[in-house]
Scaffold this active site. Structure first.
Site, PDB file in Angstrom:
ATOM      1  N   LYS A  29     -50.957 -27.550   8.040  1.00 55.76           N
ATOM      2  CA  LYS A  29     -50.337 -26.488   8.837  1.00 55.76           C
ATOM      3  C   LYS A  29     -50.658 -26.594  10.328  1.00 55.76           C
ATOM      4  CE  LYS A  29     -50.321 -23.279   4.964  1.00 55.76           C
ATOM      5  NZ  LYS A  29     -50.506 -21.867   4.566  1.00 55.76           N
ATOM      6  N   TYR A  53     -40.724 -20.453   2.906  1.00 57.61           N
ATOM      7  CA  TYR A  53     -41.506 -19.297   2.454  1.00 57.61           C
ATOM      8  C   TYR A  53     -40.621 -18.157   1.936  1.00 57.61           C
ATOM      9  CZ  TYR A  53     -45.939 -21.193   4.194  1.00 57.61           C
ATOM     10  OH  TYR A  53     -47.072 -21.948   4.367  1.00 57.61           O
ATOM     11  N   ASN A 112     -54.654 -21.162   6.511  1.00 60.71           N
ATOM     12  CA  ASN A 112     -55.481 -21.751   5.451  1.00 60.71           C
ATOM     13  C   ASN A 112     -55.295 -23.276   5.314  1.00 60.71           C
ATOM     14  OD1 ASN A 112     -52.964 -21.617   4.354  1.00 60.71           O
ATOM     15  ND2 ASN A 112     -53.556 -20.581   2.467  1.00 60.71           N
ATOM     16  N   HIS A 169     -50.722 -26.315   2.837  1.00 64.92           N
ATOM     17  CA  HIS A 169     -49.862 -25.732   1.812  1.00 64.92           C
ATOM     18  C   HIS A 169     -49.666 -26.787   0.744  1.00 64.92           C
ATOM     19  CE1 HIS A 169     -46.489 -23.820  -0.194  1.00 64.92           C
ATOM     20  NE2 HIS A 169     -45.975 -25.041  -0.250  1.00 64.92           N
ATOM     21  N   GLU A 226     -39.266 -27.826  -2.379  1.00 63.49           N
ATOM     22  CA  GLU A 226     -39.900 -28.073  -1.078  1.00 63.49           C
ATOM     23  C   GLU A 226     -39.714 -29.519  -0.619  1.00 63.49           C
ATOM     24  OE1 GLU A 226     -43.861 -26.586  -1.820  1.00 63.49           O
ATOM     25  OE2 GLU A 226     -43.131 -24.516  -1.938  1.00 63.49           O
TER      26      GLU A 226
HETATM   27  P1  CMP Z   1     -49.447 -21.017   1.335  1.00 62.28           P
HETATM   28  O1  CMP Z   1     -50.088 -21.716   0.184  1.00 62.28           O
HETATM   29  O2  CMP Z   1     -48.822 -21.822   2.397  1.00 62.28           O
HETATM   30  O3  CMP Z   1     -48.336 -20.016   0.724  1.00 62.28           O
HETATM   31  C1  CMP Z   1     -48.064 -18.740   1.231  1.00 62.28           C
HETATM   32  C2  CMP Z   1     -48.888 -18.431   2.441  1.00 62.28           C
HETATM   33  O4  CMP Z   1     -48.889 -17.066   2.830  1.00 62.28           O
HETATM   34  C3  CMP Z   1     -50.341 -18.716   2.122  1.00 62.28           C
HETATM   35  O5  CMP Z   1     -50.556 -20.078   2.020  1.00 62.28           O
HETATM   36  C4  CMP Z   1     -51.024 -18.028   3.288  1.00 62.28           C
HETATM   37  O6  CMP Z   1     -50.986 -18.820   4.466  1.00 62.28           O
HETATM   38  C5  CMP Z   1     -50.120 -16.820   3.488  1.00 62.28           C
HETATM   39  N1  CMP Z   1     -50.707 -15.614   2.891  1.00 62.28           N
HETATM   40  C6  CMP Z   1     -50.911 -15.357   1.587  1.00 62.28           C
HETATM   41  N2  CMP Z   1     -51.456 -14.130   1.433  1.00 62.28           N
HETATM   42  C7  CMP Z   1     -51.593 -13.608   2.678  1.00 62.28           C
HETATM   43  C8  CMP Z   1     -52.086 -12.373   3.187  1.00 62.28           C
HETATM   44  N3  CMP Z   1     -52.566 -11.431   2.360  1.00 62.28           N
HETATM   45  N4  CMP Z   1     -52.075 -12.190   4.524  1.00 62.28           N
HETATM   46  C9  CMP Z   1     -51.585 -13.138   5.352  1.00 62.28           C
HETATM   47  N5  CMP Z   1     -51.102 -14.334   4.924  1.00 62.28           N
HETATM   48  C10 CMP Z   1     -51.111 -14.573   3.606  1.00 62.28           C
END
Ligand code: CMP
Length: 141
Positions: free
Chosen positions: A13, A55, A118, A121, A132
């Site tokens: 990311k 998303y 995080n 993905h 995807e």
């Molecule tokens: P990802 O695995 O990319 O898939 C969905 C993304 O939404 C996740 O990683 C996080 O980056 C984001 N995400 C999931 N839960 C939350 C939350 N409670 N608050 C903010 N971002 C979130």
């Protein structure tokens, strides 16, 4: 038991390309036995629609706008990984969605603290992987 060779989609990311952790992230997948079929540095900051599609399942969540804003804030590395049970294996290597809960030794456990940022993905199902991969690489498999 027959082996199930799968493909999954992984994206490093925004905000991580200048952190000197890219080699380590790639090597974690490769050392485990997954093969990088394709990888590409892309600029979703110029393609908001792509990230909104990526998303789409989170469209109703209260964090959706913030997520899209972050996901389109800079370049990412997109890749297709292949190997036995690649989807589950890549998820295991990435760790829990919330880096505060992710185990040390996982990518999210080692390299982040914020749930939105995080680090990586990874596709969470066969259907998501197919969708995807097709979306990011304009392929149909
Ligand atoms: P990802 O695995 O990319 O898939 C969905 C993304 O939404 C996740 O990683 C996080 O980056 C984001 N995400 C999931 N839960 C939350 C939350 N409670 N608050 C903010 N971002 C979130």
């Amino acid at each position: 038991m027959s082996k199930k060779v799968e493909r999954t989609f992984v994206m490093i990311k925004p905000g991580n390309l200048d952190r000197e952790i890219i080699d380590d992230i790639l090597m974690r997948f490769v050392k485990k036995g997954l093969r990088i079929v394709k990888s590409e540095l892309t600029e979703p900051n110029k393609d908001k629609e792509l990230m909104e599609k990526h998303y789409a399942e989170h469209r109703e969540k209260d964090f959706f706008e913030a997520l899209i804003s972050y996901a389109t804030s800079g370049p990412v590395i997109s890749m297709i990984l292949e190997g036995e049970d690649a989807i589950a294996v890549a998820r295991e290597i990435a760790g829990a969605t919330d880096p505060k809960e992710a185990e040390p030794g996982t990518i999210r456990g080692d390299y982040g603290i914020d749930i939105q940022r995080n680090v990586v993905h990874t596709s969470d199902s066969e259907a998501a992987a197919r969708r995807e991969i097709a979306l990011h690489f304009k392929l149909n498999h």
